[in-house]
Design an enzyme around this catalytic site. Sequence first.
Site: not given
Ligand code: GCV
Length: 840
Positions: A183, A226, A303, A307, A357, A381, A386, A408, A414, A563
């Site tokens: 991912e 995930n 996690k 999401e 958010r 994070k 994000d 993090e 990304e 979102w």
């Molecule tokens: C692994 C963002 C990313 C997701 C990621 C998520 C997370 O939303 O787009 O791909 O999932 O962060 O950090 O858990």
Amino acid sequence: MNRRRVLGLVAPGLVALGSLAYGESGAEGWLRYAPLSNAAAASYVALPSQIVVLGDTPTDQAAATELQRGLASMLGRGFTVSHELPEEGDAIVVANLATLSRAFALRGDKLPPESFTLGEKAEGKTHRYIILGADPRGELYGVFHLLALVGAEKPLPAKPAAESPSSPIRWVNQWDNLNGTIERGYAGRSIFFDDGHVRSDLTRVSDYGRLLASVGINGVTVNNVNSDLRTLEPEMIVEFARIADQLRPWGVRMSLSVDLSSPQMVGHLTTFDPVDPAVVAWWKSKVDEIYKAIPDFGGFVIKADSEGRLGPSKYGRTPAEAANAVARALKPHGGVVLYRGFVYNNHLDYNDLKADRARAGYDNFHALDGKFESNVVIQVKNGPIDFQVREPASPLFAVLQHTSQAIELQITQEYLGQQRHMVFLVPMWKATLDTDMRADNRSTPVKEIAEGKSFRQPLGGFVGVANVGLDTNWMHHPMAMANLYGFGKLTWNPDLTTDQILDTWTRLTWGNDFTVVSTIDELQRHSWHVYEQYTGNLGIGTLTNILGYHYGPGIESAERNGWGQWFRGDAKGIGMDRTVATGTGYIGQYPPELAKVYEDVNTCPDDLLLFMHHVPYSHVLHDGKTVVQFVYDAHYEGAATAQTYSPRWQTLKGLVDDERYEQTLKLFTYQAGHANVWRDAVTRWFQKESGIPDKLGRVGNYPDRIEAEDMTAEGYTPVDVKPWETASNSKAVVCNQPSGCTLSTTLDKPAGTYNITVQYFDYWSGKSHFALELNHQPIGQWIADDTLPPARPDLHPDGETSTRITFPNIALKTGDTLSLRGIPDNTESAPVDYIEISKQ
Ligand code: GCV
């Protein structure tokens, strides 16, 4: 020193030659150990050719072998490795506190865990260079440190110089799925998994452990946050143990991401309620099972309630109750829980002006401060949304004062160009790490909070989402490796400057030639700022398609959905009002001194303005420009700088190896084109939305372009591109005839030499063929076979698939006929946006 028990010679002398092979595919990363010039090698002539390693653990062995390999390759002479320290005779001694005291009944200096000292020791005529680690891991880090000094042609410390890591948690996360995909991975498939299992060949895993250890990283979470529910199945644990075996010699502990519902889904309990005694017992027995297979297992990353992942909220429990249940099972074994602070509701109501958010981290965790077990670390994070191109530091950092925290950071790019754009992230990370949160009205920079220093927490540190893949060079873009390297160096010492990190990476990766080093350093140094300029200014976020692949522009995709990555742009103004006075109140989550700076539109830094405030487009920034003009200028400036990358890189032809030279040139050429796609999309969107034209008349005005839909078409038909801003004039042409279609036009350019650029779209689903002709004579032909990061499932002409090819130095005159033939392939309809004819 006493003579110690002879353990025998480990390796025969290795004769190093200048021609010793070292990879230039990028596989070696910064561990190339390229031979130094004779003059440079001469300055290390005093380094003894005998390496004596006192310990015999796999990590001791790895340290000694690495030292031998690196020195032999760089210095072009032989080095031997033995376990015996002769009474007399020069040697490089590799030891740690335990082996030193076992061998000589000597107590080494007091060294914190994982630290090392390097230094010379002369006794009579005997010359020894000592690498002393606190433990085997420290010893290995000492070896890599010495090798990096030699590789970068820096002097070795003569007097003992100690180095300690900033904090105990220095991990990378890999978001690898058991089926072998990753991912948000942009460099091929997983090095760990394939087809639901751990790979049979784990050579790359060992190589990865080596790379990580060389920059002081001591943990890898190998599977996606995930997490696949199979992760904790007994047969998978046996498979994971094979990964841990590969990493162990490098002092890198393996850990796993787990799903909190596992007690129910894997253990077949009726519940996964974290406080249920059966669930508590299940975690304990599962953890015991793991430690039987993997004695140095690092712990779990969790996690939950995020999401779509299940979490404690299902039972009305808190993250603390969930984290603690798991942490108690790990504690007796020395394992930790990294519980992610990324808990938020992705079904927010856009019409609710108070919904935000960015508030979620603080709102979900602040009341839990002090309620976590001592082996729980909250993984936060860097910013509250994000991994956008610029975010303020998460307010959570300042509020968790009785809880260990790790920051993090995202190494995989990304939202930041997915390793097709060069973006050196260290300056961005430093902007967060150096942010002084002013908790309790005192100096509390984020880096010191993460290190556990500010609030005296036992654990803490740094987690980087790395997502390296099977691509030979690990990250696809040769320049992206600087981010993995830089992350590691920052985890070791967050006070290192950007230039210190960059310069050493460049020297080790590309060589010590002055032109090479200065050119690459200069290219990388400003690349984050350049990317920010053409993708998302003033704290608005990366204006990417957030509903797609987070790659190309897709501006309004962020708005009017749950979102919460909103910027609330309309005809009158733009930006999130996060003030306490009139907005979501987010700013009030910061300690008062910092909140005061952000709350006032006049003191809020411009680069975070639209993150914190909603302002009219005509709002005047500190530099005197209006918001909208700033956006126009920044995009033109950033895209123009991206156009300079290729020509600057071309000055290095012959000074770096051809293979990496060509790879990098191809990527820079692509980036230049895609930067223009970004520039045009964002500036056209702002001009349309605000109704305020660009003072310099650039936006929407492209005199060198011939729109494909305006050319004479045989077979090609026009289509509307969505989102509208991602194609010139919002239209493209597509060919639905298998035999091909043609576009032609009569030029009205005065005679001269021009560059001809064809802007077209390239999907993964086909390899369209294109041929460009001038007066029926071929100029060139090409196949649209690039594999742009998101293009696999994206079958549309848009800002993610838009790319270009340029034919330089073509002599043209008025009345010439230019024609482009496109032959579709599979579902790729040879789509074209425009042709641009520009002066050199
Ligand atoms: C692994 C963002 C990313 C997701 C990621 C998520 C997370 O939303 O787009 O791909 O999932 O962060 O950090 O858990």
